[in-house]
Write a protein that holds these residues in place. Structure first.
Motif, PDB file in Angstrom:
ATOM      1  N   LYS A  70     -24.319  49.248  11.916  1.00  0.00           N
ATOM      2  CA  LYS A  70     -23.988  48.826  10.554  1.00  0.00           C
ATOM      3  C   LYS A  70     -23.895  47.310  10.467  1.00  0.00           C
ATOM      4  CE  LYS A  70     -20.385  48.605   7.154  1.00  0.00           C
ATOM      5  NZ  LYS A  70     -18.945  48.715   6.895  1.00  0.00           N
ATOM      6  N   LYS A  71     -23.194  46.703  11.410  1.00  0.00           N
ATOM      7  CA  LYS A  71     -22.988  45.255  11.377  1.00  0.00           C
ATOM      8  C   LYS A  71     -24.296  44.485  11.490  1.00  0.00           C
ATOM      9  CE  LYS A  71     -18.685  44.518  10.635  1.00  0.00           C
ATOM     10  NZ  LYS A  71     -18.276  43.710   9.461  1.00  0.00           N
ATOM     11  N   VAL A  72     -25.157  44.912  12.395  1.00  0.00           N
ATOM     12  CA  VAL A  72     -26.408  44.179  12.602  1.00  0.00           C
ATOM     13  C   VAL A  72     -27.340  44.346  11.406  1.00  0.00           C
ATOM     14  CG1 VAL A  72     -27.753  45.966  13.812  1.00  0.00           C
ATOM     15  CG2 VAL A  72     -28.099  43.554  14.370  1.00  0.00           C
ATOM     16  N   ARG A  73     -27.305  45.509  10.763  1.00  0.00           N
ATOM     17  CA  ARG A  73     -28.129  45.712   9.567  1.00  0.00           C
ATOM     18  C   ARG A  73     -27.678  44.800   8.427  1.00  0.00           C
ATOM     19  NH1 ARG A  73     -27.330  51.276  10.684  1.00  0.00           N
ATOM     20  NH2 ARG A  73     -25.888  51.452   8.921  1.00  0.00           N
ATOM     21  N   CYS A  74     -26.373  44.677   8.276  1.00  0.00           N
ATOM     22  CA  CYS A  74     -25.820  43.889   7.169  1.00  0.00           C
ATOM     23  C   CYS A  74     -25.987  42.382   7.369  1.00  0.00           C
ATOM     24  CB  CYS A  74     -24.341  44.207   6.982  1.00  0.00           C
ATOM     25  SG  CYS A  74     -24.010  45.870   6.371  1.00  0.00           S
ATOM     26  N   GLN A  75     -25.959  41.929   8.629  1.00  0.00           N
ATOM     27  CA  GLN A  75     -25.870  40.496   8.884  1.00  0.00           C
ATOM     28  C   GLN A  75     -27.181  39.836   9.316  1.00  0.00           C
ATOM     29  OE1 GLN A  75     -22.498  39.357  11.304  1.00  0.00           O
ATOM     30  NE2 GLN A  75     -21.184  40.950  10.451  1.00  0.00           N
ATOM     31  N   VAL A  76     -28.146  40.623   9.776  1.00  0.00           N
ATOM     32  CA  VAL A  76     -29.398  40.041  10.273  1.00  0.00           C
ATOM     33  C   VAL A  76     -30.541  40.424   9.338  1.00  0.00           C
ATOM     34  CG1 VAL A  76     -30.983  39.822  12.214  1.00  0.00           C
ATOM     35  CG2 VAL A  76     -28.539  40.150  12.640  1.00  0.00           C
ATOM     36  N   ASN A  77     -31.186  39.443   8.757  1.00  0.00           N
ATOM     37  CA  ASN A  77     -32.270  39.660   7.799  1.00  0.00           C
ATOM     38  C   ASN A  77     -33.431  40.425   8.433  1.00  0.00           C
ATOM     39  OD1 ASN A  77     -34.786  38.929   6.133  1.00  0.00           O
ATOM     40  ND2 ASN A  77     -33.144  38.080   4.888  1.00  0.00           N
ATOM     41  N   ILE A  78     -34.013  41.343   7.686  1.00  0.00           N
ATOM     42  CA  ILE A  78     -35.095  42.182   8.207  1.00  0.00           C
ATOM     43  C   ILE A  78     -36.394  41.410   8.419  1.00  0.00           C
ATOM     44  CG2 ILE A  78     -34.208  44.341   7.264  1.00  0.00           C
ATOM     45  CD1 ILE A  78     -36.094  44.001   4.887  1.00  0.00           C
ATOM     46  N   ASP A  81     -38.752  38.096  12.877  1.00  0.00           N
ATOM     47  CA  ASP A  81     -39.778  38.843  13.605  1.00  0.00           C
ATOM     48  C   ASP A  81     -39.296  39.310  14.972  1.00  0.00           C
ATOM     49  OD1 ASP A  81     -42.433  39.919  13.935  1.00  0.00           O
ATOM     50  OD2 ASP A  81     -42.803  38.277  15.339  1.00  0.00           O
ATOM     51  N   ASP A  82     -38.636  38.428  15.698  1.00  0.00           N
ATOM     52  CA  ASP A  82     -38.249  38.722  17.075  1.00  0.00           C
ATOM     53  C   ASP A  82     -36.759  38.456  17.282  1.00  0.00           C
ATOM     54  OD1 ASP A  82     -37.915  37.690  20.098  1.00  0.00           O
ATOM     55  OD2 ASP A  82     -39.587  39.090  20.013  1.00  0.00           O
ATOM     56  N   TRP A  83     -36.057  39.421  17.854  1.00  0.00           N
ATOM     57  CA  TRP A  83     -34.610  39.301  18.067  1.00  0.00           C
ATOM     58  C   TRP A  83     -34.273  38.148  19.004  1.00  0.00           C
ATOM     59  CZ3 TRP A  83     -30.023  41.044  16.301  1.00  0.00           C
ATOM     60  CH2 TRP A  83     -28.902  40.923  17.118  1.00  0.00           C
ATOM     61  N   ASP A  84     -34.990  38.029  20.095  1.00  0.00           N
ATOM     62  CA  ASP A  84     -34.680  37.007  21.098  1.00  0.00           C
ATOM     63  C   ASP A  84     -35.096  35.611  20.654  1.00  0.00           C
ATOM     64  OD1 ASP A  84     -33.599  38.828  22.994  1.00  0.00           O
ATOM     65  OD2 ASP A  84     -35.623  39.460  23.502  1.00  0.00           O
ATOM     66  N   LYS A  85     -36.239  35.498  20.000  1.00  0.00           N
ATOM     67  CA  LYS A  85     -36.782  34.180  19.669  1.00  0.00           C
ATOM     68  C   LYS A  85     -36.322  33.650  18.306  1.00  0.00           C
ATOM     69  CE  LYS A  85     -41.013  34.981  22.354  1.00  0.00           C
ATOM     70  NZ  LYS A  85     -42.491  35.117  22.278  1.00  0.00           N
ATOM     71  N   ASP A  86     -36.158  34.533  17.326  1.00  0.00           N
ATOM     72  CA  ASP A  86     -35.930  34.093  15.947  1.00  0.00           C
ATOM     73  C   ASP A  86     -34.477  34.156  15.480  1.00  0.00           C
ATOM     74  OD1 ASP A  86     -38.677  33.708  15.767  1.00  0.00           O
ATOM     75  OD2 ASP A  86     -39.039  35.746  15.055  1.00  0.00           O
ATOM     76  N   VAL A  87     -33.726  35.118  15.973  1.00  0.00           N
ATOM     77  CA  VAL A  87     -32.328  35.251  15.536  1.00  0.00           C
ATOM     78  C   VAL A  87     -31.481  34.220  16.269  1.00  0.00           C
ATOM     79  CG1 VAL A  87     -30.354  36.807  15.313  1.00  0.00           C
ATOM     80  CG2 VAL A  87     -32.684  37.714  15.114  1.00  0.00           C
ATOM     81  N   GLU A  88     -30.828  33.361  15.512  1.00  0.00           N
ATOM     82  CA  GLU A  88     -30.079  32.247  16.102  1.00  0.00           C
ATOM     83  C   GLU A  88     -28.838  32.727  16.845  1.00  0.00           C
ATOM     84  OE1 GLU A  88     -29.167  29.630  12.908  1.00  0.00           O
ATOM     85  OE2 GLU A  88     -31.234  28.974  12.619  1.00  0.00           O
ATOM     86  N   SER A  90     -25.949  31.427  16.795  1.00  0.00           N
ATOM     87  CA  SER A  90     -24.758  31.375  15.935  1.00  0.00           C
ATOM     88  C   SER A  90     -24.562  32.697  15.202  1.00  0.00           C
ATOM     89  CB  SER A  90     -24.886  30.232  14.929  1.00  0.00           C
ATOM     90  OG  SER A  90     -26.057  30.393  14.128  1.00  0.00           O
ATOM     91  N   LEU A  91     -25.665  33.326  14.796  1.00  0.00           N
ATOM     92  CA  LEU A  91     -25.596  34.608  14.108  1.00  0.00           C
ATOM     93  C   LEU A  91     -25.204  35.719  15.076  1.00  0.00           C
ATOM     94  CD1 LEU A  91     -25.944  36.114  11.482  1.00  0.00           C
ATOM     95  CD2 LEU A  91     -28.406  36.217  11.891  1.00  0.00           C
ATOM     96  N   LYS A  92     -25.731  35.657  16.278  1.00  0.00           N
ATOM     97  CA  LYS A  92     -25.371  36.641  17.301  1.00  0.00           C
ATOM     98  C   LYS A  92     -23.898  36.507  17.680  1.00  0.00           C
ATOM     99  CE  LYS A  92     -30.012  36.846  19.307  1.00  0.00           C
ATOM    100  NZ  LYS A  92     -30.852  36.527  20.476  1.00  0.00           N
ATOM    101  N   ASN A  93     -23.420  35.275  17.755  1.00  0.00           N
ATOM    102  CA  ASN A  93     -22.007  35.049  18.082  1.00  0.00           C
ATOM    103  C   ASN A  93     -21.092  35.582  16.985  1.00  0.00           C
ATOM    104  OD1 ASN A  93     -22.526  33.814  20.546  1.00  0.00           O
ATOM    105  ND2 ASN A  93     -22.692  31.770  19.631  1.00  0.00           N
ATOM    106  N   LEU A  94     -21.533  35.480  15.736  1.00  0.00           N
ATOM    107  CA  LEU A  94     -20.759  36.027  14.623  1.00  0.00           C
ATOM    108  C   LEU A  94     -20.684  37.551  14.717  1.00  0.00           C
ATOM    109  CD1 LEU A  94     -19.271  35.514  11.950  1.00  0.00           C
ATOM    110  CD2 LEU A  94     -21.473  35.658  10.785  1.00  0.00           C
ATOM    111  N   LEU A  95     -21.799  38.154  15.076  1.00  0.00           N
ATOM    112  CA  LEU A  95     -21.829  39.599  15.294  1.00  0.00           C
ATOM    113  C   LEU A  95     -20.838  40.000  16.384  1.00  0.00           C
ATOM    114  CD1 LEU A  95     -25.593  40.680  15.275  1.00  0.00           C
ATOM    115  CD2 LEU A  95     -23.754  41.762  13.977  1.00  0.00           C
TER     116      LEU A  95
END
Length: 343
Positions: A70-78, A81-88, A90-95
């Protein structure tokens, strides 16, 4: 009396219509909506249990997995493209901050939790593709009508990319890769980390050998009837029976990951994962560190070892012969130059 009868008739007709509508609703196929976890929002924090492999287990493990999804769906934009390369980060730390506040998770499990979040995020995007692009959802025209955190503009962008030739080619390659999985499991979302303790607790056969080959075949057996659903898996199970007989008779002695499972599958273990255990479990986690690694550990046959040994021996002899020859020539030249007698 007439008014009473008319009124009563109206109520009867109303109830009949209601019953008919109710029956139609019951016969209509129900579809699963989004996971909301509303009952869990005001509860916690929960103390998770962890197995030796570093995976959540126990009574809160399933709820924990749903909460991460639920948390990752709400907080990470669809549209990343790539979880490792594109998701910052700071966003992962918030999760991580949100999840570890709800479920008491040690910092040592942060990497595992975020890997799990990445997998659930990818699964969610795949679900959107299947339900809203490749097929027509029975209730919603767009996931933006169903999920409040998906903006219509984000959905249109996502849809455009998923319908592009670039993505179709990428999807085709992924589908080809999946075909190599000849023995798919039937464990569902709970996986090995939650199933293994249940299997061990429910095992009533004291003579049963519980090892990773046992876990592997359990994960591919339908729990409802105990039957193996596939001929290829049945063939592997039959091989296991034969190899266990060889172990019992002493004809075959398992050595680390050269065991009943690898022999039955006729496949060597890949580095980075171990069959029969949850994803993320390494060879070192299961078998420990090899002391004095033998040639068998790295998949070299006795014949190959003999050939390599002979080649090294011949090369060494040639090198020594050349060195001796050069030194003799040098000594001979020195003797002649100084008018000395050779001995």
């Amino acid at each position: 009396m007439e008014d009473h009868d008319a009124s009563g008739g109206d109520k009867t007709n109303e109830n009949s219509g209601g019953d008919k509508t109710k029956k139609q609703t019951q016969t209509k196929k129900r579809t699963r909506g989004p996971t909301t976890l509303k009952k869990e929002e005001d509860k916690g924090p929960f103390l998770l249990q962890w197995d030796k492999a570093g995976f959540p287990t126990g009574r809160y493990a399933t709820k924990f997995a749903s909460y991460c999804g639920k948390k990752v769906r709400c907080q990470v934009n669809i549209n990343f493209d790539d979880w490792d390369k594109d998701v910052e980060d700071s966003l992962k730390n918030l999760l991580w901050k949100d999840i570890s506040a709800k479920y008491l998770v040690n910092e040592t499990h942060k990497k595992d939790v975020l890997i799990n979040c990445g997998a659930k995020w990818r699964d969610f995007k795949g679900k959107l593709t299947r339900k809203y692009i490749r097929n027509k959802h029975p209730k919603y025209d767009s996931p933006a009508d169903c999920y409040s955190f998906i903006e219509p503009a984000d959905w249109e962008k996502f849809k455009a990319y998923r319908e592009s030739d670039e993505f179709k080619e990428k999807s085709k390659k992924a589908a080809e890769s999946i075909k190599h999985n000849e023995h798919p499991h039937v464990m569902g979302r709970r996986g090995y980390n939650q199933r293994i303790p249940e299997w061990i607790a429910s095992s009533s056969n004291s003579d049963e050998v519980i090892d990773r080959s046992w876990y592997w075949i359990k994960g591919r057996t339908k729990s409802s009837d105990g039957e193996v659903p596939d001929e290829k898996i049945q063939k592997v199970q039959d091989e296991m029976v034969e190899w266990r007989k060889k172990v019992k008779s002493g004809e075959f002695v398992p050595h680390r990951y050269d065991d009943v499972l690898s022999r039955s599958l006729k496949k060597k273990e890949h580095s980075g994962r171990v069959r029969g255990f949850p994803g993320g479990v390494t060879i070192k986690d299961v078998f420990g560190t090899s002391h004095g690694t033998s040639h068998r550990d790295v998949g070299i046959s006795d014949q190959q070892v003999a050939e390599i040994t002979e080649r090294v021996r011949n090369d060494t002899i040639k090198s020594l012969s050349s060195l001796i020859r050069r030194r003799l020539d040098k000594r001979s030249g020195y003797v002649e130059a100084n008018g000395l007698k050779s001995t």
